[in-house]
Scaffold this active site. Structure first.
Site, PDB file in Angstrom:
ATOM      1  N   LYS A 189      40.436  45.559  41.558  1.00  0.00           N
ATOM      2  CA  LYS A 189      39.160  46.099  42.039  1.00  0.00           C
ATOM      3  C   LYS A 189      39.406  46.802  43.371  1.00  0.00           C
ATOM      4  O   LYS A 189      39.319  46.193  44.435  1.00  0.00           O
ATOM      5  CB  LYS A 189      38.120  44.983  42.132  1.00  0.00           C
ATOM      6  CG  LYS A 189      37.751  44.455  40.729  1.00  0.00           C
ATOM      7  CD  LYS A 189      36.642  43.441  40.734  1.00  0.00           C
ATOM      8  CE  LYS A 189      36.265  43.045  39.311  1.00  0.00           C
ATOM      9  NZ  LYS A 189      35.270  41.970  39.243  1.00  0.00           N
ATOM     10  N   GLY A 201      50.909  39.470  38.716  1.00  0.00           N
ATOM     11  CA  GLY A 201      50.005  38.967  39.752  1.00  0.00           C
ATOM     12  C   GLY A 201      49.664  37.514  39.463  1.00  0.00           C
ATOM     13  O   GLY A 201      49.678  37.086  38.302  1.00  0.00           O
ATOM     14  N   SER A 202      49.402  36.770  40.522  1.00  0.00           N
ATOM     15  CA  SER A 202      49.173  35.330  40.324  1.00  0.00           C
ATOM     16  C   SER A 202      48.303  34.760  41.438  1.00  0.00           C
ATOM     17  O   SER A 202      48.492  33.616  41.842  1.00  0.00           O
ATOM     18  CB  SER A 202      50.512  34.602  40.311  1.00  0.00           C
ATOM     19  OG  SER A 202      51.214  34.937  41.494  1.00  0.00           O
ATOM     20  N   GLY A 203      47.375  35.581  41.913  1.00  0.00           N
ATOM     21  CA  GLY A 203      46.446  35.072  42.929  1.00  0.00           C
ATOM     22  C   GLY A 203      45.334  34.289  42.262  1.00  0.00           C
ATOM     23  O   GLY A 203      45.502  33.705  41.174  1.00  0.00           O
ATOM     24  N   ASN A 204      44.175  34.290  42.883  1.00  0.00           N
ATOM     25  CA  ASN A 204      43.032  33.535  42.392  1.00  0.00           C
ATOM     26  C   ASN A 204      42.630  34.034  40.993  1.00  0.00           C
ATOM     27  O   ASN A 204      42.544  33.246  40.030  1.00  0.00           O
ATOM     28  CB  ASN A 204      41.897  33.736  43.419  1.00  0.00           C
ATOM     29  CG  ASN A 204      40.689  32.885  43.178  1.00  0.00           C
ATOM     30  OD1 ASN A 204      39.568  33.370  43.153  1.00  0.00           O
ATOM     31  ND2 ASN A 204      40.863  31.590  42.992  1.00  0.00           N
ATOM     32  N   TRP A 205      42.438  35.329  40.849  1.00  0.00           N
ATOM     33  CA  TRP A 205      42.054  35.891  39.547  1.00  0.00           C
ATOM     34  C   TRP A 205      43.268  35.969  38.616  1.00  0.00           C
ATOM     35  O   TRP A 205      43.174  35.689  37.421  1.00  0.00           O
ATOM     36  CB  TRP A 205      41.436  37.277  39.756  1.00  0.00           C
ATOM     37  CG  TRP A 205      40.883  37.976  38.543  1.00  0.00           C
ATOM     38  CD1 TRP A 205      41.051  39.300  38.242  1.00  0.00           C
ATOM     39  CD2 TRP A 205      40.046  37.434  37.501  1.00  0.00           C
ATOM     40  NE1 TRP A 205      40.379  39.614  37.086  1.00  0.00           N
ATOM     41  CE2 TRP A 205      39.756  38.481  36.607  1.00  0.00           C
ATOM     42  CE3 TRP A 205      39.536  36.161  37.238  1.00  0.00           C
ATOM     43  CZ2 TRP A 205      38.970  38.305  35.462  1.00  0.00           C
ATOM     44  CZ3 TRP A 205      38.754  35.974  36.100  1.00  0.00           C
ATOM     45  CH2 TRP A 205      38.482  37.031  35.229  1.00  0.00           C
ATOM     46  N   LYS A 216      31.570  48.099  44.069  1.00  0.00           N
ATOM     47  CA  LYS A 216      30.627  46.988  44.282  1.00  0.00           C
ATOM     48  C   LYS A 216      31.095  46.096  45.427  1.00  0.00           C
ATOM     49  O   LYS A 216      30.283  45.399  46.054  1.00  0.00           O
ATOM     50  CB  LYS A 216      30.404  46.193  42.986  1.00  0.00           C
ATOM     51  CG  LYS A 216      31.628  45.510  42.368  1.00  0.00           C
ATOM     52  CD  LYS A 216      31.948  44.151  42.927  1.00  0.00           C
ATOM     53  CE  LYS A 216      33.316  43.659  42.496  1.00  0.00           C
ATOM     54  NZ  LYS A 216      33.725  42.390  43.091  1.00  0.00           N
TER      55      LYS A 216
HETATM   56  N1  LIG Z   1      39.313  36.362  42.722  1.00  0.00           N
HETATM   57  C1  LIG Z   1      38.329  36.815  41.956  1.00  0.00           C
HETATM   58  O1  LIG Z   1      37.315  36.125  41.749  1.00  0.00           O
HETATM   59  C2  LIG Z   1      38.463  38.138  41.299  1.00  0.00           C
HETATM   60  C3  LIG Z   1      39.352  39.088  41.738  1.00  0.00           C
HETATM   61  N2  LIG Z   1      39.445  40.294  41.119  1.00  0.00           N
HETATM   62  C4  LIG Z   1      40.369  41.331  41.572  1.00  0.00           C
HETATM   63  O2  LIG Z   1      41.672  41.025  41.101  1.00  0.00           O
HETATM   64  C5  LIG Z   1      42.648  41.523  42.005  1.00  0.00           C
HETATM   65  C6  LIG Z   1      43.602  40.386  42.346  1.00  0.00           C
HETATM   66  O3  LIG Z   1      42.872  39.386  43.003  1.00  0.00           O
HETATM   67  P1  LIG Z   1      43.321  37.864  43.081  1.00  0.00           P
HETATM   68  O4  LIG Z   1      44.146  37.482  41.929  1.00  0.00           O
HETATM   69  O5  LIG Z   1      42.075  37.091  43.329  1.00  0.00           O
HETATM   70  O6  LIG Z   1      44.289  37.861  44.340  1.00  0.00           O
HETATM   71  P2  LIG Z   1      44.112  37.029  45.699  1.00  0.00           P
HETATM   72  O7  LIG Z   1      42.968  37.562  46.475  1.00  0.00           O
HETATM   73  O8  LIG Z   1      44.132  35.598  45.396  1.00  0.00           O
HETATM   74  O9  LIG Z   1      45.399  37.520  46.510  1.00  0.00           O
HETATM   75  C7  LIG Z   1      46.514  36.775  46.706  1.00  0.00           C
HETATM   76  C8  LIG Z   1      47.659  37.288  45.882  1.00  0.00           C
HETATM   77  O10 LIG Z   1      48.324  38.356  46.539  1.00  0.00           O
HETATM   78  C9  LIG Z   1      49.709  38.092  46.503  1.00  0.00           C
HETATM   79  N3  LIG Z   1      50.432  38.788  47.557  1.00  0.00           N
HETATM   80  C10 LIG Z   1      50.384  38.559  48.891  1.00  0.00           C
HETATM   81  N4  LIG Z   1      51.218  39.407  49.519  1.00  0.00           N
HETATM   82  C11 LIG Z   1      51.780  40.184  48.571  1.00  0.00           C
HETATM   83  C12 LIG Z   1      52.711  41.253  48.581  1.00  0.00           C
HETATM   84  N5  LIG Z   1      53.215  41.707  49.736  1.00  0.00           N
HETATM   85  N6  LIG Z   1      53.080  41.810  47.421  1.00  0.00           N
HETATM   86  C13 LIG Z   1      52.562  41.375  46.254  1.00  0.00           C
HETATM   87  N7  LIG Z   1      51.679  40.377  46.170  1.00  0.00           N
HETATM   88  C14 LIG Z   1      51.280  39.791  47.319  1.00  0.00           C
HETATM   89  C15 LIG Z   1      49.772  36.605  46.635  1.00  0.00           C
HETATM   90  O11 LIG Z   1      51.022  36.121  46.231  1.00  0.00           O
HETATM   91  C16 LIG Z   1      48.670  36.191  45.702  1.00  0.00           C
HETATM   92  O12 LIG Z   1      49.122  36.160  44.380  1.00  0.00           O
HETATM   93  C17 LIG Z   1      41.880  42.063  43.207  1.00  0.00           C
HETATM   94  O13 LIG Z   1      41.772  43.463  43.109  1.00  0.00           O
HETATM   95  C18 LIG Z   1      40.511  41.430  43.087  1.00  0.00           C
HETATM   96  O14 LIG Z   1      39.474  42.226  43.624  1.00  0.00           O
HETATM   97  C19 LIG Z   1      38.711  40.574  40.020  1.00  0.00           C
HETATM   98  C20 LIG Z   1      37.828  39.643  39.519  1.00  0.00           C
HETATM   99  C21 LIG Z   1      37.617  38.373  40.128  1.00  0.00           C
HETATM  100  O1  LIG Z   2      35.203  40.611  41.715  1.00  0.00           O
HETATM  101  C1  LIG Z   2      34.757  39.504  41.868  1.00  0.00           C
HETATM  102  C2  LIG Z   2      33.795  38.891  40.931  1.00  0.00           C
HETATM  103  O2  LIG Z   2      33.645  39.651  39.793  1.00  0.00           O
HETATM  104  C3  LIG Z   2      35.138  38.714  43.042  1.00  0.00           C
HETATM  105  O3  LIG Z   2      34.603  39.301  44.158  1.00  0.00           O
HETATM  106  P1  LIG Z   2      35.140  38.888  45.590  1.00  0.00           P
HETATM  107  O4  LIG Z   2      36.484  39.569  45.776  1.00  0.00           O
HETATM  108  O5  LIG Z   2      34.126  39.354  46.557  1.00  0.00           O
HETATM  109  O6  LIG Z   2      35.286  37.393  45.574  1.00  0.00           O
END
Ligand SMILES: NC(=O)C1=CN([C@@H]2O[C@H](COP(=O)(O)OP(=O)(O)OC[C@H]3O[C@@H](n4cnc5c(N)ncnc54)[C@H](O)[C@@H]3O)[C@@H](O)[C@H]2O)C=CC1
Ligand SMILES: O=C(CO)COP(=O)(O)O
Length: 490
Positions: free
Chosen positions: A264, A153-157, A352
């Protein structure tokens, strides 16, 4: 617990009698004063464990006068046997023959000297291929093999956590391999593949702009390629994509790897509910922990102080995995706590987000801080009651005492994406699907989806009314109920 070294190795029957405990004790004192090395040419029968005074730091050994053809730089092995000695890891690294096999070989030598097994030289050479030990998931294997990390994974988190893992892999280079691979779902970024951009810029400008990634974080467009050879797998994808990525990885990963889920969300399928750590374990056959906490990704990426929680499985393997992930993630500004509660940690992270949608509604309605605090209190109780009703062994303190529990609820209700989109939902009347596209630039909303999934699960059991806050969020988000009705049934 015994180690079996039977495969193709008849000369070493005694090896099967080495207990892990003995070896771990030996490993915990593996640093030896160099003065001991200087006497290494003399065979010793001493049972005393060589120890290094705490104040003494290891330095390079004096040059040896003699050399052996197999290991130039090592003292000759008297009467064809190695002396009783532990070789410091810095010496192992300094060995002129210092490839991976030889490092393993030296460590084996160290252990066998420590445990007083005098092994024939020929036998030791064979031991460098001692797969029964080196491929096991025991603490011994962890001591021998460096951990190879893959971030799936390589999104925001995902990008924020890759930065931490990459930096810690560099700092703890005796534990982790240099490269931390990162699976990137390929997409176009200003006319170039995103993987290429990340590897050139050492930054993920789409999902975590303005934050540099260490150069040892390498992006791959294939999940299987990123996970190749990994012993530690970090799953950090939006929950809607986990199944498809697990399908791509099935049969492709090291079955002895440890995994951790930072996802999450929950999966609801055929009326049943699962946390993703269980989905990963069942699909890929690897032990999976969970990490969750009050961790807004951008703040963590800027090294602003935060805490997080690892929920681990019970037993030795569960603890060993948690300790490795602790080392991979803990930093002075990202403090990792641990609790034996994978389900509790995972469910806190998922549920949450539903409460944060309700908190966002209160913001959209302009109801103020008291209303939001009430929503958070009621929400925390529903989260805990739901988890205890449908998951065995969940610990109440996970909800009230850890970063994964109350702390994450607070941060998400004030600073998260779910809150932000829910406020806009009330103010604009647009759907969550539209708002996700308009406001999040490709990032994914988890809370609205989770509210729908939880509703489906509760409905199948006739229990929707037992969770009035979850019900209100669903009704407002999907059934056109006025947001002002949020508190009418609480
Ligand atoms: N962003 C945050 O502040 C936090 C997020 N999380 C949790 O971490 C998990 C990942 O979140 P983020 O990294 O923020 O992701 P993100 O919300 O930035 O999502 C985008 C990611 O999804 C990918 N994506 C899009 N379509 C796709 C597909 N068809 N197949 C596979 N990947 C695909 C994108 O390439 C990108 O890497 C979530 O469950 C989130 O709730 C947990 C703590 C903090
Ligand atoms: O899980 C998160 C902070 O701990 C991020 O929450 P959000 O997906 O609502 O931005």
């Amino acid at each position: 617990m015994l180690i079996s070294a039977s495969r193709g190795y008849k000369e070493l029957p005694t090896l099967t009698a080495i207990s892990l405990d003995q070896i771990n004790r030996a490993l915990s004192s593996r640093l030896t004063p160099w003065t001991d090395l200087a006497t290494a040419a003399t065979p010793s029968t001493s049972t005393a464990r060589p120890t290094r005074p705490p104040s003494q730091s290891p330095s390079l050994p004096p040059p040896f006068q003699t050399s052996s053809p197999h290991h130039p730089g090592l003292p000759p092995s008297p009467r064809g046997r190695y002396p009783f000695i532990l070789y410091p890891s810095s010496f192992i690294r300094a060995c002129p023959n210092s490839n991976a096999t030889h490092r393993t070989h030296h460590k084996l030598v160290s252990i066998h000297r420590k445990t007083r097994f005098n092994l024939p030289r020929q036998g030791l050479r064979k031991m460098s291929t001692l797969t029964a030990i080196t491929s096991s998931t025991s603490p011994l294997a962890s001591a021998f093999k460096k951990q190879k990390v893959a971030i799936i994974g390589s999104g925001n988190w995902g990008s924020a956590i890759a930065r931490i893992a990459g930096n810690n892999a560099l700092k703890l280079s005796d534990i982790f391999e240099y490269e931390v691979s990162m699976y990137v779902y390929e997409e176009d970024f200003n006319g170039k593949p995103l993987t290429q951009v990340i590897n050139e810029l050492h930054e993920n400008p789409k999902y975590l702009p303005g934050i540099k990634l260490p150069e040892n974080v390498v992006a791959y467009p294939s999940a299987a390629k990123a996970a190749e050879g990994a012993t530690l797998l970090v799953f950090v994808l939006p929950h809607q994509f986990i199944r498809s990525v697990c399908t791509q990885l099935k049969g492709q990963i090291n079955p002895e790897a440890y995994a951790i889920s930072m996802i999450k969300g929950v999966e609801v399928k055929d009326g049943e509910i699962s946390i993703f750590a269980d989905v990963i374990e069942e699909t890929l056959g690897v032990e999976c922990a969970a990490l969750s906490g009050a961790n807004i990704a951008n703040e963590v990426a800027e090294d602003k102080f935060s805490e997080t929680t690892i929920g681990h499985r019970e037993g030795e393997k569960g603890k060993e995995a948690a300790e490795l992930f602790f080392k991979l993630f803990d930093t002075p500004t990202f403090k990792v706590g641990m609790i034996e509660d994978v389900a509790g940690v995972s469910l806190c992270g998922a549920l949450k987000n539903v409460v944060a949608i309700a908190a966002g509604f209160t913001d959209g309605l302009g109801w103020g801080d008291n209303a939001k605090a009430a929503i958070m209190r009621i929400g925390l109780l529903e989260m805990k009651r739901f988890s205890e009703e449908f998951f065995k062994g969940v610990k109440p303190e996970t909800f009230t005492e850890t970063s994964a529990g109350v702390a994450d609820l607070i941060t998400t209700c004030f600073g998260g994406r779910n809150r932000k989109c829910a406020e806009a939902f009330v103010k604009t009347g647009k759907s969550f699907e539209v708002l996700e596209k308009e406001l999040l630039n490709g990032q994914k909303l988890q809370g609205s989806e989770t509210a729908r999934e939880i509703h489906e699960f509760l409905k199948a059991r006739g229990k929707v009314d037992d969770y009035p806050l979850f019900k209100a969020v669903y009704s407002i988000a999907y059934e056109g109920i006025d947001a002002h009705d949020l508190t009418s049934k609480l």
